[in-house]
Design a protein around this motif. Sequence first.
Motif, PDB file in Angstrom:
ATOM      1  N   TRP A  42       0.824  -1.205   0.000  1.00  9.64           N
ATOM      2  CA  TRP A  42       0.000   0.000   0.000  1.00  9.64           C
ATOM      3  C   TRP A  42       0.863   1.262   0.000  1.00  9.64           C
ATOM      4  CZ3 TRP A  42      -4.383   1.432  -1.599  1.00  9.64           C
ATOM      5  CH2 TRP A  42      -4.899   2.665  -1.224  1.00  9.64           C
ATOM      6  N   SER A  43       1.963   1.254   0.753  1.00  8.09           N
ATOM      7  CA  SER A  43       2.807   2.447   0.795  1.00  8.09           C
ATOM      8  C   SER A  43       3.457   2.707  -0.558  1.00  8.09           C
ATOM      9  CB  SER A  43       3.872   2.317   1.886  1.00  8.09           C
ATOM     10  OG  SER A  43       4.786   1.288   1.572  1.00  8.09           O
ATOM     11  N   TRP A  47       2.693   5.923  -3.047  1.00  7.95           N
ATOM     12  CA  TRP A  47       3.800   6.731  -3.550  1.00  7.95           C
ATOM     13  C   TRP A  47       3.678   6.923  -5.060  1.00  7.95           C
ATOM     14  CZ3 TRP A  47       8.150   5.799  -6.702  1.00  7.95           C
ATOM     15  CH2 TRP A  47       9.121   6.790  -6.655  1.00  7.95           C
ATOM     16  N   PHE A  48       3.302   5.868  -5.795  1.00 11.90           N
ATOM     17  CA  PHE A  48       3.131   5.998  -7.239  1.00 11.90           C
ATOM     18  C   PHE A  48       1.963   6.920  -7.583  1.00 11.90           C
ATOM     19  CE2 PHE A  48       5.768   2.135  -7.742  1.00 11.90           C
ATOM     20  CZ  PHE A  48       6.634   2.625  -8.705  1.00 11.90           C
ATOM     21  N   TYR A  49       0.876   6.843  -6.841  1.00 13.12           N
ATOM     22  CA  TYR A  49      -0.241   7.757  -7.061  1.00 13.12           C
ATOM     23  C   TYR A  49       0.200   9.195  -6.849  1.00 13.12           C
ATOM     24  CZ  TYR A  49      -4.241   4.584  -7.499  1.00 13.12           C
ATOM     25  OH  TYR A  49      -5.140   3.675  -7.937  1.00 13.12           O
ATOM     26  N   ALA A  50       0.882   9.449  -5.770  1.00 18.87           N
ATOM     27  CA  ALA A  50       1.321  10.814  -5.448  1.00 18.87           C
ATOM     28  C   ALA A  50       2.327  11.322  -6.474  1.00 18.87           C
ATOM     29  CB  ALA A  50       1.916  10.840  -4.045  1.00 18.87           C
ATOM     30  N   GLU A  55      -4.718  12.355  -7.090  1.00 21.57           N
ATOM     31  CA  GLU A  55      -5.169  12.401  -5.689  1.00 21.57           C
ATOM     32  C   GLU A  55      -4.987  11.014  -5.095  1.00 21.57           C
ATOM     33  OE1 GLU A  55      -7.038  14.230  -2.386  1.00 21.57           O
ATOM     34  OE2 GLU A  55      -6.585  15.157  -4.314  1.00 21.57           O
ATOM     35  N   ALA A  56      -4.195  10.934  -4.050  1.00 19.43           N
ATOM     36  CA  ALA A  56      -3.938   9.654  -3.413  1.00 19.43           C
ATOM     37  C   ALA A  56      -5.210   9.177  -2.706  1.00 19.43           C
ATOM     38  CB  ALA A  56      -2.814   9.776  -2.399  1.00 19.43           C
TER      39      ALA A  56
END
Length: 58
Positions: A42-43, A47-50, A55-56
């Motif tokens: 999940w982390s 990080w890839f979304y951000a 929007e994370a």
Amino acid sequence: MWAGGAWRGELFWKSIGKRVAHRNLWIAVPALLVAFVVRQVWSVTWWFYARRGAEAPS
């Protein structure tokens, strides 16, 4: 475990405690491993979304 005013821990461990402790370990260790892996995945996903500016998810 108290019996007759004296500590009977060794008796408890031999009769019930050892079996319960082993069962709890067989349940807890895989559950903790899965929880750790999910948290790590999940982390990295967050990080890839951000990084992409999206929007994370919360």
